[in-house]
Design a protein around this motif. Sequence first.
Motif, PDB file in Angstrom:
ATOM      1  N   PHE A 184       0.812  -1.222   0.000  1.00  0.00           N
ATOM      2  CA  PHE A 184       0.000   0.000   0.000  1.00  0.00           C
ATOM      3  C   PHE A 184       0.844   1.270   0.000  1.00  0.00           C
ATOM      4  CE2 PHE A 184      -2.979  -3.216   1.482  1.00  0.00           C
ATOM      5  CZ  PHE A 184      -4.069  -2.936   0.691  1.00  0.00           C
ATOM      6  N   LYS A 185       2.053   1.163  -0.544  1.00  0.00           N
ATOM      7  CA  LYS A 185       2.840   2.370  -0.801  1.00  0.00           C
ATOM      8  C   LYS A 185       2.196   3.149  -1.939  1.00  0.00           C
ATOM      9  CE  LYS A 185       7.263   2.407  -0.999  1.00  0.00           C
ATOM     10  NZ  LYS A 185       8.661   2.075  -1.392  1.00  0.00           N
ATOM     11  N   LYS A 186       2.542   4.417  -2.039  1.00  0.00           N
ATOM     12  CA  LYS A 186       1.990   5.255  -3.097  1.00  0.00           C
ATOM     13  C   LYS A 186       2.358   4.674  -4.461  1.00  0.00           C
ATOM     14  CE  LYS A 186       1.811  10.017  -4.794  1.00  0.00           C
ATOM     15  NZ  LYS A 186       2.320  11.392  -4.626  1.00  0.00           N
ATOM     16  N   PRO A 187       1.368   4.425  -5.332  1.00  0.00           N
ATOM     17  CA  PRO A 187       1.657   3.807  -6.628  1.00  0.00           C
ATOM     18  C   PRO A 187       2.444   4.734  -7.546  1.00  0.00           C
ATOM     19  CG  PRO A 187      -0.644   4.480  -6.511  1.00  0.00           C
ATOM     20  CD  PRO A 187      -0.078   4.677  -5.140  1.00  0.00           C
ATOM     21  N   GLU A 188       3.279   4.103  -8.399  1.00  0.00           N
ATOM     22  CA  GLU A 188       4.065   4.892  -9.345  1.00  0.00           C
ATOM     23  C   GLU A 188       3.168   5.505 -10.420  1.00  0.00           C
ATOM     24  OE1 GLU A 188       4.609   1.674  -8.733  1.00  0.00           O
ATOM     25  OE2 GLU A 188       6.592   1.455  -7.824  1.00  0.00           O
ATOM     26  N   LYS A 189       2.202   4.720 -10.905  1.00  0.00           N
ATOM     27  CA  LYS A 189       1.298   5.206 -11.952  1.00  0.00           C
ATOM     28  C   LYS A 189      -0.107   4.747 -11.587  1.00  0.00           C
ATOM     29  CE  LYS A 189       0.960   5.655 -16.969  1.00  0.00           C
ATOM     30  NZ  LYS A 189       1.500   5.220 -18.276  1.00  0.00           N
ATOM     31  N   MET A 202       4.168 -16.692 -10.491  1.00  0.00           N
ATOM     32  CA  MET A 202       5.015 -15.579 -10.914  1.00  0.00           C
ATOM     33  C   MET A 202       6.332 -15.554 -10.141  1.00  0.00           C
ATOM     34  SD  MET A 202       2.306 -12.456 -11.487  1.00  0.00           S
ATOM     35  CE  MET A 202       3.540 -11.429 -12.290  1.00  0.00           C
ATOM     36  N   ARG A 203       6.287 -15.975  -8.882  1.00  0.00           N
ATOM     37  CA  ARG A 203       7.522 -16.014  -8.087  1.00  0.00           C
ATOM     38  C   ARG A 203       8.471 -17.096  -8.590  1.00  0.00           C
ATOM     39  NH1 ARG A 203      10.661 -12.945  -5.425  1.00  0.00           N
ATOM     40  NH2 ARG A 203       9.061 -12.192  -3.990  1.00  0.00           N
ATOM     41  N   VAL A 204       7.975 -18.304  -8.802  1.00  0.00           N
ATOM     42  CA  VAL A 204       8.883 -19.398  -9.180  1.00  0.00           C
ATOM     43  C   VAL A 204       9.354 -19.271 -10.625  1.00  0.00           C
ATOM     44  CG1 VAL A 204       7.827 -20.957  -7.501  1.00  0.00           C
ATOM     45  CG2 VAL A 204       6.982 -20.956  -9.850  1.00  0.00           C
ATOM     46  N   THR A 205       8.601 -18.546 -11.461  1.00  0.00           N
ATOM     47  CA  THR A 205       9.054 -18.314 -12.840  1.00  0.00           C
ATOM     48  C   THR A 205       9.838 -17.007 -12.965  1.00  0.00           C
ATOM     49  OG1 THR A 205       6.913 -17.288 -13.374  1.00  0.00           O
ATOM     50  CG2 THR A 205       7.171 -19.642 -13.856  1.00  0.00           C
ATOM     51  N   GLU A 206      10.163 -16.385 -11.834  1.00  0.00           N
ATOM     52  CA  GLU A 206      11.023 -15.201 -11.747  1.00  0.00           C
ATOM     53  C   GLU A 206      10.416 -13.960 -12.393  1.00  0.00           C
ATOM     54  OE1 GLU A 206      14.805 -16.315 -13.324  1.00  0.00           O
ATOM     55  OE2 GLU A 206      15.249 -17.664 -11.659  1.00  0.00           O
ATOM     56  N   GLN A 207       9.100 -13.951 -12.573  1.00  0.00           N
ATOM     57  CA  GLN A 207       8.447 -12.748 -13.104  1.00  0.00           C
ATOM     58  C   GLN A 207       8.460 -11.624 -12.073  1.00  0.00           C
ATOM     59  OE1 GLN A 207       4.669 -13.435 -15.300  1.00  0.00           O
ATOM     60  NE2 GLN A 207       5.091 -15.613 -15.019  1.00  0.00           N
ATOM     61  N   ILE A 208       8.323 -11.986 -10.786  1.00  0.00           N
ATOM     62  CA  ILE A 208       8.367 -10.962  -9.735  1.00  0.00           C
ATOM     63  C   ILE A 208       9.765 -10.355  -9.656  1.00  0.00           C
ATOM     64  CG2 ILE A 208       8.198 -10.600  -7.242  1.00  0.00           C
ATOM     65  CD1 ILE A 208       5.957 -12.625  -7.173  1.00  0.00           C
ATOM     66  N   ILE A 230      13.474  -5.754 -10.737  1.00  0.00           N
ATOM     67  CA  ILE A 230      14.645  -5.244 -11.460  1.00  0.00           C
ATOM     68  C   ILE A 230      14.275  -4.001 -12.269  1.00  0.00           C
ATOM     69  CG2 ILE A 230      16.232  -5.764 -13.355  1.00  0.00           C
ATOM     70  CD1 ILE A 230      16.326  -8.640 -12.307  1.00  0.00           C
ATOM     71  N   MET A 231      13.037  -3.982 -12.799  1.00  0.00           N
ATOM     72  CA  MET A 231      12.577  -2.819 -13.577  1.00  0.00           C
ATOM     73  C   MET A 231      12.159  -1.654 -12.680  1.00  0.00           C
ATOM     74  SD  MET A 231      10.436  -4.451 -16.776  1.00  0.00           S
ATOM     75  CE  MET A 231       9.266  -5.313 -15.756  1.00  0.00           C
ATOM     76  N   GLY A 232      12.257  -1.828 -11.376  1.00  0.00           N
ATOM     77  CA  GLY A 232      11.919  -0.750 -10.457  1.00  0.00           C
ATOM     78  C   GLY A 232      10.453  -0.670 -10.093  1.00  0.00           C
TER      79      GLY A 232
END
Length: 243
Positions: free
Chosen positions: A16-21, A109-115, A120-122
């Motif tokens: 619940f941090k402020k969203p980037e977009k 998504m975690r085990v396929t390294e999507q997260i 990495i993309m910030g």
Amino acid sequence: MFHSLGKYILLLRLSFKKPEKFSVYWAEVMREMVSIGVGSLGIISIISVFIGAVATIQVAFQLASPLVPKSIAGSIARDSTILEFSPTISALVLAGRVGSSIASQIGTMRVTEQIDALEIMGVNAPGYLIAPKILASIVMFPVLVVLSIVLGMMGGYLACVFSGDIAPAEFVMGLHDGFDPVTIQVALVKSFSFGFIISSICAYQGFYTSGGALEVGQSATRGVVYSCVMVLFADLMITRLML
């Protein structure tokens, strides 16, 4: 235990941090609302109608005494449906449908390294993946519970029509007699709480999955089991505090 609780709280704070977009997050919330709400309509409708019918028939069976007015069956079925059957049983069913889906999606998504790729993309991965699911659950669970209550009453009415144990007019009279709006408030508070509990616990289990497909299934199972236990505990606490 305390380590897991700390990770759970930290994950919620990150979610619940402020969203980037904002527009991207809003689109995700809308998509999750459709998935959770529309996707659960069928199972909730079927269960609610049958629960309302069964509750009415059982109450009619137990009130066989001629000294007790038949209309009281409508009041008892109404209150039990609003306070317990619709919010709690619906939540347990949704824990299996919605909760397992959340845990397996995020776990995959975690085990396929999507997260990892998102981080990495910030991108704030918890905010992008978890917050929309929690917000959609908090919004849609009360809607589904209200629908469940209405369909439960209809199921009770249909049971009266087809069984003949209680006259439909007496059942409708019982639905109106002594209605307390507090019961609706309790049901809504329960549904809000259950939506948060199920979505957050299952998201936590999925987010910290490690391994492969087997571990994803285990995470989904743990998420459903833990959320069901916490739903029952929250049900007890809310009932004790509000009634």
